[in-house]
Design a protein around this motif. Structure first.
Motif, mmCIF file in Angstrom:
data_model
loop_
_atom_site.group_PDB
_atom_site.id
_atom_site.type_symbol
_atom_site.label_atom_id
_atom_site.label_comp_id
_atom_site.label_asym_id
_atom_site.label_seq_id
_atom_site.Cartn_x
_atom_site.Cartn_y
_atom_site.Cartn_z
ATOM 1 N N THR A 151 0.815 -1.222 0.000
ATOM 2 C CA THR A 151 0.000 0.000 0.000
ATOM 3 C C THR A 151 0.844 1.265 0.000
ATOM 4 O O THR A 151 1.894 1.339 0.647
ATOM 5 N N ILE A 152 0.322 2.261 -0.741
ATOM 6 C CA ILE A 152 0.941 3.588 -0.776
ATOM 7 C C ILE A 152 -0.151 4.625 -0.588
ATOM 8 O O ILE A 152 -1.167 4.605 -1.289
ATOM 9 N N LEU A 153 0.061 5.532 0.348
ATOM 10 C CA LEU A 153 -0.840 6.664 0.555
ATOM 11 C C LEU A 153 -0.255 7.887 -0.143
ATOM 12 O O LEU A 153 0.887 8.276 0.123
ATOM 13 N N VAL A 154 -1.036 8.465 -1.059
ATOM 14 C CA VAL A 154 -0.656 9.739 -1.670
ATOM 15 C C VAL A 154 -1.252 10.824 -0.775
ATOM 16 O O VAL A 154 -2.453 11.103 -0.822
ATOM 17 N N ASP A 155 -0.428 11.396 0.074
ATOM 18 C CA ASP A 155 -0.898 12.372 1.059
ATOM 19 C C ASP A 155 -0.930 13.758 0.420
ATOM 20 O O ASP A 155 0.015 14.528 0.506
ATOM 21 N N CYS A 156 -2.065 14.036 -0.220
ATOM 22 C CA CYS A 156 -2.227 15.316 -0.919
ATOM 23 C C CYS A 156 -3.257 16.209 -0.227
ATOM 24 O O CYS A 156 -3.776 17.150 -0.824
ATOM 25 N N ARG A 168 -4.663 0.489 8.797
ATOM 26 C CA ARG A 168 -4.670 1.807 8.164
ATOM 27 C C ARG A 168 -3.277 2.436 8.111
ATOM 28 O O ARG A 168 -3.139 3.635 7.922
ATOM 29 N N VAL A 169 -2.259 1.603 8.252
ATOM 30 C CA VAL A 169 -0.874 2.074 8.190
ATOM 31 C C VAL A 169 -0.291 1.672 6.835
ATOM 32 O O VAL A 169 -0.086 0.487 6.573
ATOM 33 N N PRO A 170 -0.049 2.652 5.944
ATOM 34 C CA PRO A 170 0.502 2.312 4.629
ATOM 35 C C PRO A 170 1.978 1.938 4.724
ATOM 36 O O PRO A 170 2.682 2.354 5.642
ATOM 37 N N GLN A 171 2.448 1.181 3.742
ATOM 38 C CA GLN A 171 3.873 0.867 3.688
ATOM 39 C C GLN A 171 4.685 2.097 3.289
ATOM 40 O O GLN A 171 5.826 2.249 3.707
ATOM 41 N N TYR A 172 4.076 2.949 2.471
ATOM 42 C CA TYR A 172 4.751 4.164 2.014
ATOM 43 C C TYR A 172 3.764 5.324 2.045
ATOM 44 O O TYR A 172 2.580 5.148 1.780
ATOM 45 N N ILE A 173 4.282 6.505 2.330
ATOM 46 C CA ILE A 173 3.518 7.746 2.222
ATOM 47 C C ILE A 173 4.311 8.681 1.327
ATOM 48 O O ILE A 173 5.505 8.917 1.557
ATOM 49 N N VAL A 174 3.655 9.179 0.273
ATOM 50 C CA VAL A 174 4.307 10.076 -0.683
ATOM 51 C C VAL A 174 3.409 11.287 -0.904
ATOM 52 O O VAL A 174 2.257 11.308 -0.470
ATOM 53 N N ASP A 175 3.936 12.292 -1.610
ATOM 54 C CA ASP A 175 3.148 13.504 -1.817
ATOM 55 C C ASP A 175 2.562 13.625 -3.214
ATOM 56 O O ASP A 175 1.901 14.613 -3.524
ATOM 57 N N SER A 176 2.806 12.614 -4.074
ATOM 58 C CA SER A 176 2.259 12.683 -5.429
ATOM 59 C C SER A 176 2.121 11.280 -5.996
ATOM 60 O O SER A 176 2.803 10.340 -5.565
ATOM 61 N N LEU A 177 1.253 11.147 -7.000
ATOM 62 C CA LEU A 177 1.079 9.845 -7.637
ATOM 63 C C LEU A 177 2.339 9.433 -8.382
ATOM 64 O O LEU A 177 2.677 8.245 -8.416
ATOM 65 N N ASP A 178 3.059 10.390 -8.947
ATOM 66 C CA ASP A 178 4.289 10.015 -9.641
ATOM 67 C C ASP A 178 5.326 9.468 -8.667
ATOM 68 O O ASP A 178 6.068 8.547 -9.011
ATOM 69 N N ALA A 179 5.370 10.004 -7.461
ATOM 70 C CA ALA A 179 6.289 9.461 -6.452
ATOM 71 C C ALA A 179 5.901 8.026 -6.108
ATOM 72 O O ALA A 179 6.764 7.165 -5.910
ATOM 73 N N ALA A 180 4.597 7.749 -6.062
ATOM 74 C CA ALA A 180 4.132 6.382 -5.827
ATOM 75 C C ALA A 180 4.551 5.476 -6.981
ATOM 76 O O ALA A 180 5.005 4.341 -6.771
ATOM 77 N N ALA A 181 4.393 5.967 -8.205
ATOM 78 C CA ALA A 181 4.780 5.179 -9.382
ATOM 79 C C ALA A 181 6.270 4.864 -9.366
ATOM 80 O O ALA A 181 6.686 3.775 -9.768
ATOM 81 N N HIS A 182 7.062 5.803 -8.893
ATOM 82 C CA HIS A 182 8.512 5.589 -8.804
ATOM 83 C C HIS A 182 8.824 4.442 -7.831
ATOM 84 O O HIS A 182 9.695 3.611 -8.104
ATOM 85 N N ILE A 183 8.101 4.381 -6.712
ATOM 86 C CA ILE A 183 8.308 3.297 -5.737
ATOM 87 C C ILE A 183 7.976 1.952 -6.377
ATOM 88 O O ILE A 183 8.728 0.980 -6.248
ATOM 89 N N VAL A 184 6.852 1.893 -7.090
ATOM 90 C CA VAL A 184 6.456 0.647 -7.748
ATOM 91 C C VAL A 184 7.491 0.263 -8.796
ATOM 92 O O VAL A 184 7.911 -0.903 -8.887
ATOM 93 N N GLU A 185 7.950 1.232 -9.569
ATOM 94 C CA GLU A 185 8.950 0.998 -10.607
ATOM 95 C C GLU A 185 10.228 0.414 -10.010
ATOM 96 O O GLU A 185 10.786 -0.558 -10.535
ATOM 97 N N GLN A 186 10.671 0.986 -8.913
ATOM 98 C CA GLN A 186 11.896 0.500 -8.258
ATOM 99 C C GLN A 186 11.706 -0.925 -7.752
ATOM 100 O O GLN A 186 12.595 -1.764 -7.886
ATOM 101 N N ALA A 187 10.556 -1.193 -7.152
ATOM 102 C CA ALA A 187 10.287 -2.528 -6.617
ATOM 103 C C ALA A 187 10.253 -3.566 -7.733
ATOM 104 O O ALA A 187 10.796 -4.666 -7.589
ATOM 105 N N VAL A 188 9.633 -3.221 -8.851
ATOM 106 C CA VAL A 188 9.577 -4.137 -9.994
ATOM 107 C C VAL A 188 10.982 -4.437 -10.498
ATOM 108 O O VAL A 188 11.321 -5.584 -10.805
ATOM 109 N N ARG A 189 11.808 -3.416 -10.554
ATOM 110 C CA ARG A 189 13.190 -3.594 -11.022
ATOM 111 C C ARG A 189 13.967 -4.522 -10.079
ATOM 112 O O ARG A 189 14.651 -5.457 -10.529
ATOM 113 N N VAL A 190 13.835 -4.304 -8.791
ATOM 114 C CA VAL A 190 14.535 -5.142 -7.805
ATOM 115 C C VAL A 190 14.051 -6.583 -7.887
ATOM 116 O O VAL A 190 14.853 -7.532 -7.856
#
Length: 196
Positions: A151-156, A168-190
């Motif tokens: 889970t990722i919360l986009v805290d906007c 209700r505790v997300p694994q990640y909290i970011v400030d934008s959807l693109d930041a969330a996409a970057h996390i997913v992208e990195q995880a897929v690569r790893v």
């Protein structure tokens, strides 16, 4: 037997689109800030992208359920315009305080419940443990956690109540959807490197 696939499950209003309450007018649907860049990033990953959205306006008599077909069509167009493909659009039309009889009830699909996510898993052959639920409020996070997703919360600024709870505790909290996409992208690569 085919291996089940990972997917990205996205909340619609406030996460993917600008938050306009009860809007089903395709001409008024606008991507949230950075959502276009996020869609390009997601599109490059080749994972199914599925929108899961509470639509209580149906139960509350704000619009007919049939209006959601236009919403799905506009979402599909927005995805294509930004290099991605909408694999599915699932919505919950229910609300316990609704005024439209067949939709005026509690259900297991309205987030924070996980029914839409488990339905998506069944429809698309998803491995929810490898999938991601991304949303702008903690009800999205809870739905994802209940389904076993990452889970990722986009805290906007759309979460205003901050009702606590273990789910209700997300694994990640970011400030934008693109930041969330970057996390997913990195995880897929790893994960791809670990399998090679």
């Amino acid at each position: 037997m085919a291996m089940r696939q990972a997917a990205v499950l996205l909340d619609k209003d406030g996460t993917l689109l600008e938050n306009v309450p009860y809007n089903v007018d395709p001409s008024r649907m606008r991507l949230a800030p950075t959502a276009g860049a996020a869609l390009r990033r997601f599109g490059a990953l080749g994972m199914p992208l599925i929108v899961v959205s509470n639509q209580p306006g149906v139960a509350l008599g704000k619009f007919p359920r049939a209006a959601l077909a236009g919403v799905e069509g506009r979402l599909a167009d927005l995805f294509v315009e930004h290099g991605a493909r909408l694999a599915g659009f699932l919505s919950c039309p229910h609300h316990p305080e609704g005024i439209v009889g067949e939709y005026a009830r509690a259900c297991d699909c309205r987030k924070p419940m996980s029914g839409m996510l488990t339905r998506a898993a069944s429809m698309f052959g998803l491995d929810l443990a490898r999938s991601w639920m991304i949303g702008d409020i903690l009800d999205d996070v809870e739905a994802g956690r209940r389904a076993g997703c990452r889970t990722i919360l986009v805290d906007c600024g759309n979460e205003t109540e901050w009702v606590p709870g273990e789910m209700r505790v997300p694994q990640y909290i970011v400030d934008s959807l693109d930041a969330a996409a970057h996390i997913v992208e990195q995880a897929v690569r790893v994960e791809a490197e670990a399998m090679s």
